[in-house]
Design a protein around this motif. Structure first.
Motif, mmCIF file in Angstrom:
data_model
loop_
_atom_site.group_PDB
_atom_site.id
_atom_site.type_symbol
_atom_site.label_atom_id
_atom_site.label_comp_id
_atom_site.label_asym_id
_atom_site.label_seq_id
_atom_site.Cartn_x
_atom_site.Cartn_y
_atom_site.Cartn_z
ATOM 1 N N UNK A 7 -87.887 -19.659 -7.316
ATOM 2 C CA UNK A 7 -88.467 -19.110 -8.546
ATOM 3 C C UNK A 7 -88.737 -17.623 -8.331
ATOM 4 N N UNK A 8 -89.372 -17.326 -7.194
ATOM 5 C CA UNK A 8 -89.739 -15.930 -6.880
ATOM 6 C C UNK A 8 -88.502 -15.021 -6.899
ATOM 7 N N UNK A 9 -87.375 -15.535 -6.468
ATOM 8 C CA UNK A 9 -86.165 -14.687 -6.394
ATOM 9 C C UNK A 9 -85.737 -14.151 -7.761
ATOM 10 N N UNK A 10 -86.168 -14.797 -8.848
ATOM 11 C CA UNK A 10 -85.786 -14.321 -10.188
ATOM 12 C C UNK A 10 -86.882 -13.493 -10.855
ATOM 13 N N UNK A 11 -87.989 -13.285 -10.134
ATOM 14 C CA UNK A 11 -89.127 -12.601 -10.770
ATOM 15 C C UNK A 11 -88.862 -11.096 -10.889
ATOM 16 N N UNK A 12 -89.225 -10.542 -12.049
ATOM 17 C CA UNK A 12 -89.220 -9.085 -12.191
ATOM 18 C C UNK A 12 -90.442 -8.505 -11.496
ATOM 19 N N UNK A 13 -91.529 -9.284 -11.486
ATOM 20 C CA UNK A 13 -92.754 -8.847 -10.813
ATOM 21 C C UNK A 13 -93.310 -10.015 -10.026
ATOM 22 N N UNK A 14 -93.586 -9.750 -8.737
ATOM 23 C CA UNK A 14 -94.318 -10.726 -7.924
ATOM 24 C C UNK A 14 -95.677 -10.123 -7.648
ATOM 25 N N UNK A 15 -96.695 -10.938 -7.502
ATOM 26 C CA UNK A 15 -97.982 -10.341 -7.188
ATOM 27 C C UNK A 15 -99.038 -11.370 -6.893
ATOM 28 N N UNK A 16 -100.201 -10.852 -6.467
ATOM 29 C CA UNK A 16 -101.381 -11.720 -6.373
ATOM 30 C C UNK A 16 -102.057 -11.698 -7.736
ATOM 31 N N UNK B 125 -76.917 -19.592 -14.371
ATOM 32 C CA UNK B 125 -77.336 -19.648 -15.789
ATOM 33 C C UNK B 125 -78.608 -18.807 -15.991
ATOM 34 N N UNK B 126 -79.535 -18.872 -15.034
ATOM 35 C CA UNK B 126 -80.756 -18.053 -15.148
ATOM 36 C C UNK B 126 -80.371 -16.579 -15.169
ATOM 37 N N UNK B 127 -79.469 -16.193 -14.260
ATOM 38 C CA UNK B 127 -79.054 -14.774 -14.197
ATOM 39 C C UNK B 127 -78.435 -14.357 -15.523
ATOM 40 N N UNK B 128 -77.605 -15.220 -16.079
ATOM 41 C CA UNK B 128 -76.926 -14.881 -17.338
ATOM 42 C C UNK B 128 -77.952 -14.728 -18.475
ATOM 43 N N UNK B 129 -78.914 -15.630 -18.532
ATOM 44 C CA UNK B 129 -79.910 -15.551 -19.616
ATOM 45 C C UNK B 129 -80.825 -14.338 -19.433
ATOM 46 N N UNK B 130 -81.130 -14.021 -18.179
ATOM 47 C CA UNK B 130 -81.939 -12.813 -17.928
ATOM 48 C C UNK B 130 -81.196 -11.580 -18.442
ATOM 49 N N UNK B 131 -79.897 -11.538 -18.166
ATOM 50 C CA UNK B 131 -79.093 -10.383 -18.612
ATOM 51 C C UNK B 131 -79.050 -10.350 -20.140
ATOM 52 N N UNK B 132 -78.896 -11.532 -20.740
ATOM 53 C CA UNK B 132 -78.826 -11.594 -22.212
ATOM 54 C C UNK B 132 -80.140 -11.134 -22.855
ATOM 55 N N UNK B 133 -81.265 -11.535 -22.276
ATOM 56 C CA UNK B 133 -82.564 -11.188 -22.884
ATOM 57 C C UNK B 133 -82.993 -9.759 -22.549
ATOM 58 N N UNK B 134 -82.482 -9.209 -21.474
ATOM 59 C CA UNK B 134 -82.733 -7.804 -21.119
ATOM 60 C C UNK B 134 -84.211 -7.458 -21.105
ATOM 61 N N UNK B 135 -84.554 -6.343 -21.779
ATOM 62 C CA UNK B 135 -85.944 -5.873 -21.710
ATOM 63 C C UNK B 135 -86.877 -6.675 -22.626
ATOM 64 N N UNK B 136 -86.335 -7.664 -23.370
ATOM 65 C CA UNK B 136 -87.193 -8.571 -24.151
ATOM 66 C C UNK B 136 -87.938 -9.549 -23.257
ATOM 67 N N UNK B 137 -87.540 -9.597 -21.985
ATOM 68 C CA UNK B 137 -88.063 -10.630 -21.090
ATOM 69 C C UNK B 137 -88.644 -10.003 -19.831
ATOM 70 N N UNK B 138 -89.792 -10.554 -19.408
ATOM 71 C CA UNK B 138 -90.329 -10.176 -18.107
ATOM 72 C C UNK B 138 -90.739 -11.469 -17.401
ATOM 73 N N UNK B 139 -90.198 -11.687 -16.214
ATOM 74 C CA UNK B 139 -90.575 -12.892 -15.454
ATOM 75 C C UNK B 139 -91.577 -12.474 -14.382
ATOM 76 N N UNK B 140 -92.741 -13.101 -14.411
ATOM 77 C CA UNK B 140 -93.779 -12.799 -13.417
ATOM 78 C C UNK B 140 -94.011 -14.036 -12.560
#
Ligand code: 13P
Ligand code: SF4
Length: 351
Positions: free
Chosen positions: A40-49, A16-31
């Protein structure tokens, strides 16, 4: 805490997370901060300190929604640095930081006023990024800057070019370790305990005054842990985060921010042994990513609030965006954000 979506298996939550990420496209950024759970980290567009995520929030051009998986001081920073109109959501708004909560703007003002009497016009406030927005705003209003564990020495040098003395908030260990690394002797590093403030006159020979705050995740590591590690693996290298106590930092082979620790492991030789003194989720992930070398925790220490966010909370956050009723929107009042941005921008200009 009540389990969200009790009728959904983990596999269905991930789908469901993958589907919603695809639906929201570039409107969404997960950090996500590196200390977050793997699912949680596996779905992040950006990981960081902390520093990398602050840059990321500044650079996030297209996203209208940033879902920030971390703790509140980080989400607040993202909300203050992102482009106008972007909403920052934190999936679990109760996820704060006990160290950040050890300094509040009122107590900081008491220390600041006392130090003004010791060094009139010659003290500058510096805050670790791990502080609440009101403390960052206080620092910004008074000419100071934010720093992170990745740039504290550079910010100290910048601060000393402005004024003769530093008041550092809220981590006594990062600041003391930074001062020592720059050759400032212990007798020039004083402490401000907000619960038992010193007579300000006793601080007059100091160059740095450190706020008595600490991170419980990093202060748990001890000299005995390092001795035990070295006795089990005499050739091992020991690398620790600068939020650890000075006596631990001095016994380690290397000290560095989260991104430095990751680099040390990446550059370690196959077959080598590295002990790490930082948050366990990151250590465990590094161990799995590098099966040809041994990556071990100095001791298992986890951040309770970083662990609060699960994939199910992430899903609820995404669902709320799609439903047009975003939940957990992080808001900082305009005056606080304006003043805190002064301190954040000074950091981003210096580095
Ligand atoms: P960095 O991400 O700056 O290394 O800080 C570690 C930490 O404690 C984050 O809460
Ligand atoms: Fe705060 Fe320490 Fe947790 Fe970082 S690891 S969020 S500094 S308690």
């Amino acid at each position: 805490m009540k389990k969200l979506y009790p009728d959904l298996s983990d596999a269905r939550v991930y789908e469901r997370i993958k589907a919603l990420k695809a639906q929201l496209g570039s409107d969404l950024s997960i950090m996500a901060h590196y200390y977050q759970r793997d699912d949680v980290v596996r779905f992040a567009d950006f990981q960081g300190d902390s520093l990398e995520l602050a840059h990321c929030a500044t650079d996030a051009e297209s996203a209208c929604h940033i879902v920030f998986c971390g703790v509140m001081f980080m989400s607040e920073t993202a909300a203050m640095l992102c482009k106008p109109g972007t909403l920052v959501l934190q999936p679990v708004t109760a996820a704060g930081c006990t160290m950040a909560d050890m300094a509040d703007a009122e107590n900081v003002a008491v220390a600041w006023n006392a130090l003004q009497r010791v060094w009139p016009g010659d003290v500058i406030p510096i805050t670790y990024q791990n502080a609440n927005a009101s403390v960052k705003a206080f620092v910004g209003r008074n000419g100071g800057a934010v720093c992170t564990s990745a740039n504290s020495e550079r910010i100290f040098r910048w601060a000393f070019a402005q004024r003769g003395h530093i008041l550092f908030l809220p981590d006594e260990n990062l600041s003391t370790n930074t001062a020592y690394a720059m050759g400032i002797p212990p007798e020039q590093v004083g402490t401000w305990d907000p619960f038992n403030p010193p007579d300000p006159a006793t601080l007059k020979d100091n160059r740095v005054v450190v706020w008595k705050g600490h991170c419980y995740v990093h202060t748990v590591f001890s000299s005995q842990d390092i001795a035990r590690a070295r006795s089990a693996h005499p050739d091992a290298q020991v690398v620790v985060h600068p939020e650890c106590r000075p006596e631990v930092v001095q016994l380690a082979d290397k000290v560095g921010s989260t991104s430095t620790i990751i680099r040390v492991v990446q550059q370690a030789a196959p077959g080598s042994v590295t002990f790490i003194g930082t948050e366990w989720h990151l250590v465990y992930r590094l161990a799995r990513q590098h099966p040809d070398r041994l990556v071990l925790p100095l001791r298992r220490s986890t951040c309770g609030t970083m662990s609060m966010t699960t994939a199910r909370h992430l899903l609820a956050s995404l669902e709320s965006i799609v439903a047009g009723e975003p939940q957990g929107v992080v808001q900082v009042d305009e005056q606080t954000a304006h003043d805190a941005r002064l301190a954040l921008d000074r950091m981003l200009e210096v580095i």
